[in-house]
Enzyme design. Sequence first.
Site, PDB file in Angstrom:
ATOM      1  N   ARG A 141       0.825  12.316  -9.600  1.00  0.00           N
ATOM      2  CA  ARG A 141       1.415  10.980  -9.657  1.00  0.00           C
ATOM      3  C   ARG A 141       2.772  11.007 -10.369  1.00  0.00           C
ATOM      4  O   ARG A 141       3.617  10.128 -10.143  1.00  0.00           O
ATOM      5  CB  ARG A 141       0.477   9.996 -10.366  1.00  0.00           C
ATOM      6  CG  ARG A 141      -0.818   9.708  -9.625  1.00  0.00           C
ATOM      7  CD  ARG A 141      -1.498   8.475 -10.194  1.00  0.00           C
ATOM      8  NE  ARG A 141      -2.868   8.348  -9.754  1.00  0.00           N
ATOM      9  CZ  ARG A 141      -3.259   7.788  -8.600  1.00  0.00           C
ATOM     10  NH1 ARG A 141      -2.355   7.343  -7.771  1.00  0.00           N
ATOM     11  NH2 ARG A 141      -4.542   7.706  -8.297  1.00  0.00           N
ATOM     12  N   PHE A 171      -1.383  16.497   3.991  1.00  0.00           N
ATOM     13  CA  PHE A 171      -1.756  15.804   2.761  1.00  0.00           C
ATOM     14  C   PHE A 171      -0.561  15.808   1.815  1.00  0.00           C
ATOM     15  O   PHE A 171      -0.078  16.862   1.406  1.00  0.00           O
ATOM     16  CB  PHE A 171      -2.963  16.450   2.095  1.00  0.00           C
ATOM     17  CG  PHE A 171      -3.597  15.546   1.068  1.00  0.00           C
ATOM     18  CD1 PHE A 171      -4.429  14.515   1.464  1.00  0.00           C
ATOM     19  CD2 PHE A 171      -3.326  15.707  -0.274  1.00  0.00           C
ATOM     20  CE1 PHE A 171      -4.999  13.663   0.536  1.00  0.00           C
ATOM     21  CE2 PHE A 171      -3.890  14.855  -1.209  1.00  0.00           C
ATOM     22  CZ  PHE A 171      -4.730  13.833  -0.802  1.00  0.00           C
ATOM     23  N   GLU A 217       0.850  -1.194   0.000  1.00  0.00           N
ATOM     24  CA  GLU A 217       0.000   0.000   0.000  1.00  0.00           C
ATOM     25  C   GLU A 217       0.885   1.243   0.000  1.00  0.00           C
ATOM     26  O   GLU A 217       2.010   1.209   0.500  1.00  0.00           O
ATOM     27  CB  GLU A 217      -0.900  -0.044   1.243  1.00  0.00           C
ATOM     28  CG  GLU A 217      -1.735   1.181   1.514  1.00  0.00           C
ATOM     29  CD  GLU A 217      -2.878   1.363   0.545  1.00  0.00           C
ATOM     30  OE1 GLU A 217      -2.566   1.702  -0.614  1.00  0.00           O
ATOM     31  OE2 GLU A 217      -4.046   1.191   0.934  1.00  0.00           O
ATOM     32  N   ASP A 218       0.371   2.356  -0.549  1.00  0.00           N
ATOM     33  CA  ASP A 218       1.151   3.592  -0.540  1.00  0.00           C
ATOM     34  C   ASP A 218       1.104   4.288   0.814  1.00  0.00           C
ATOM     35  O   ASP A 218       2.124   4.707   1.346  1.00  0.00           O
ATOM     36  CB  ASP A 218       0.701   4.537  -1.659  1.00  0.00           C
ATOM     37  CG  ASP A 218      -0.792   4.860  -1.601  1.00  0.00           C
ATOM     38  OD1 ASP A 218      -1.522   4.226  -0.814  1.00  0.00           O
ATOM     39  OD2 ASP A 218      -1.231   5.740  -2.367  1.00  0.00           O
ATOM     40  N   ASP A 264      -3.869   5.874   6.263  1.00  0.00           N
ATOM     41  CA  ASP A 264      -4.344   7.141   6.800  1.00  0.00           C
ATOM     42  C   ASP A 264      -5.219   6.856   8.023  1.00  0.00           C
ATOM     43  O   ASP A 264      -4.725   6.764   9.137  1.00  0.00           O
ATOM     44  CB  ASP A 264      -5.095   7.882   5.703  1.00  0.00           C
ATOM     45  CG  ASP A 264      -5.330   9.345   6.019  1.00  0.00           C
ATOM     46  OD1 ASP A 264      -5.467   9.674   7.204  1.00  0.00           O
ATOM     47  OD2 ASP A 264      -5.403  10.155   5.082  1.00  0.00           O
TER      48      ASP A 264
END
Length: 242
Positions: free
Chosen positions: A224, A211, A158-159, A162
């Site tokens: 991206r 963020f 996973e990136d 959160d």
Amino acid sequence: MFNFKHHTCLATSSKTVFLKTQQTLKMTTSIRIEDSYQGYSLDSFCIPKHYEDDLESVLIPYGVIHDRIERIAKDIFTDFGKEPLVAICVLKGGYKFYTDLIDKINSLNRNQGERSVPLSVDFIRLRSYQNDKSVGTIEVIGGDNMESVKGKNVLVVEDIIDTGRTMQKLLGLLEEYQPKCVKVASLLLKRQPASNGYIPEYCGFEIPDKFVVGYALDFNERFRDLHHICVVNDNGINKYKV
């Protein structure tokens, strides 16, 4: 010290047992970026012209990302030994981390001599963001053909974690297919009040509640193509929000 819900799996003769217990874990396997850390000036790096006015700072440079992934790959290689591993990429944001992580594990496979980890790949896509917020409802877009993980070791890549709700959704989905073991590798773990406390087995960086974009992490499909992990400023949020 962190209190969290940890998913552990034990192989039995008939099925995989998932234990969901409150545990305490000292974060010693990730790099913690403090809340007071301001990052690097954009002027110190090559930033695409179309993003220069949309970013506050460079939080994690591209080279540091790769150095950290190299160590995560070594840890995974050591933990799984010679056992086959199904590596599942969480699209879209996880694709660069996934690709680089698999490349580094394969490099270890080629050069360690006495052992290697047989790898197979799979992909799933979840959606939990609208604008800069992780929303309460989570949409599963892929993953309807996951029978191949039954009885196998699984690594979810996973990136960013959160709130932790997205990962809980994915782990619940995988549980239905009775894998032998599931571990999670996340490049980033965000500290934020809405977190359910979930902590992955492998983590690159623990970051403040900001963020971030870049290195395939997006904001409404933008950023991206940015190499470094950066913090979006108000101008970027207002420009690309939907």
